[in-house]
Scaffold this motif. Structure first.
Motif, PDB file in Angstrom:
ATOM      1  N   TRP A 198       0.812  -1.219   0.000  1.00 49.68           N
ATOM      2  CA  TRP A 198       0.000   0.000   0.000  1.00 49.68           C
ATOM      3  C   TRP A 198       0.840   1.261   0.000  1.00 49.68           C
ATOM      4  O   TRP A 198       0.433   2.280  -0.582  1.00 49.68           O
ATOM      5  CB  TRP A 198      -0.967   0.003   1.188  1.00 49.68           C
ATOM      6  N   SER A 199       2.008   1.244   0.617  1.00 46.91           N
ATOM      7  CA  SER A 199       2.822   2.461   0.662  1.00 46.91           C
ATOM      8  C   SER A 199       3.367   2.814  -0.722  1.00 46.91           C
ATOM      9  O   SER A 199       3.577   3.989  -1.031  1.00 46.91           O
ATOM     10  CB  SER A 199       3.957   2.333   1.680  1.00 46.91           C
ATOM     11  N   PHE A 200       3.579   1.804  -1.586  1.00 43.98           N
ATOM     12  CA  PHE A 200       3.975   2.124  -2.957  1.00 43.98           C
ATOM     13  C   PHE A 200       2.783   2.633  -3.755  1.00 43.98           C
ATOM     14  O   PHE A 200       2.920   3.518  -4.605  1.00 43.98           O
ATOM     15  CB  PHE A 200       4.611   0.920  -3.665  1.00 43.98           C
ATOM     16  N   LYS A 201       1.602   2.104  -3.488  1.00 46.37           N
ATOM     17  CA  LYS A 201       0.401   2.644  -4.140  1.00 46.37           C
ATOM     18  C   LYS A 201       0.215   4.110  -3.747  1.00 46.37           C
ATOM     19  O   LYS A 201      -0.136   4.954  -4.593  1.00 46.37           O
ATOM     20  CB  LYS A 201      -0.824   1.815  -3.752  1.00 46.37           C
ATOM     21  N   LYS A 202       0.464   4.434  -2.485  1.00 46.19           N
ATOM     22  CA  LYS A 202       0.399   5.833  -2.046  1.00 46.19           C
ATOM     23  C   LYS A 202       1.435   6.676  -2.786  1.00 46.19           C
ATOM     24  O   LYS A 202       1.145   7.794  -3.230  1.00 46.19           O
ATOM     25  CB  LYS A 202       0.626   5.902  -0.526  1.00 46.19           C
ATOM     26  N   TYR A 203       2.645   6.135  -2.928  1.00 48.70           N
ATOM     27  CA  TYR A 203       3.701   6.814  -3.680  1.00 48.70           C
ATOM     28  C   TYR A 203       3.232   7.089  -5.113  1.00 48.70           C
ATOM     29  O   TYR A 203       3.392   8.204  -5.631  1.00 48.70           O
ATOM     30  CB  TYR A 203       4.945   5.936  -3.660  1.00 48.70           C
TER      31      TYR A 203
END
Length: 199
Positions: A81-86
């Protein structure tokens, strides 16, 4: 693929740490890519998307890079999810021309050429994936989950994100069964061979 005229490489480590998965494996692959490519004379920048980052600097990194290596675990059939946020923050900010000129359509033909507005044409990307799934789960109609689908079928949306920017793929690398039956030493040797083939 060896001998492509690339000199600047961005390595993105998309791992998100959890108590059961600190991220050592994906960091090891990221470090291996960085050191090997630097030893071959490439300029390398790195990003860890679970850490804080500057959106404008990340856009600059994408414009600077001749190739991007996305190093990521496969969490619930996709990226953490943190890469999706990125992506939501950096890639959306880049739609004004840094990564793409909108979605490529215009008012005279609003139903044609969706996704053709990429401004990173001539650049390459490579996916490097770590799976809990065994390799045998893919490309076999008899297997329960993927029903004959490949790793690249599973990651079709990620391929389309990079294509949206006009980028072209290098062959995907995958490390399988990393939790129940890890083969880290042989995976790293395969990864080194893979990098030497494409860079």
């Amino acid at each position: 693929m060896a001998g492509l005229t690339m000199k600047n490489i961005l390595v993105i480590n998309a791992h998100h740490p959890y108590p059961f998965s600190e991220g050592k494996l994906n960091q090891t692959f990221s470090n291996k890519a960085e050191s090997l490519l630097k030893n071959k004379g490439y300029q390398v920048r790195t990003t860890q998307t679970a850490d804080s980052y500057d959106v404008e600097l990340e856009l600059d990194n994408h414009q600077w890079a001749d190739a991007i290596i996305l190093q990521t675990p496969v969490n619930w059939m996709g990226v953490p999810w943190s890469f999706k946020k990125y992506m939501d923050e950096v890639y959306t900010a880049g739609m004004g021309g840094q990564l793409c000129e909108g979605d490529g359509r215009n008012s005279t033909q609003p139903k044609k050429n969706y996704g053709s507005g990429g401004t990173l044409t001539g650049k390459k990307y490579m996916l490097s994936l770590t799976f809990n799934a065994p390799e045998e789960a893919f490309n076999d109609q008899a297997e329960y989950l993927f029903k004959g689908k490949s790793v690249d079928d599973l990651f079709f949306p990620m391929h389309m994100n990079f294509r949206f920017f006009g980028m072209e793929p290098l062959e995907t690398f995958a490390s399988y069964d990393v939790m129940k039956n890890p083969q880290i030493e042989s995976d790293l040797l395969r990864f080194e061979k893979h990098l030497n083939t494409h860079f």
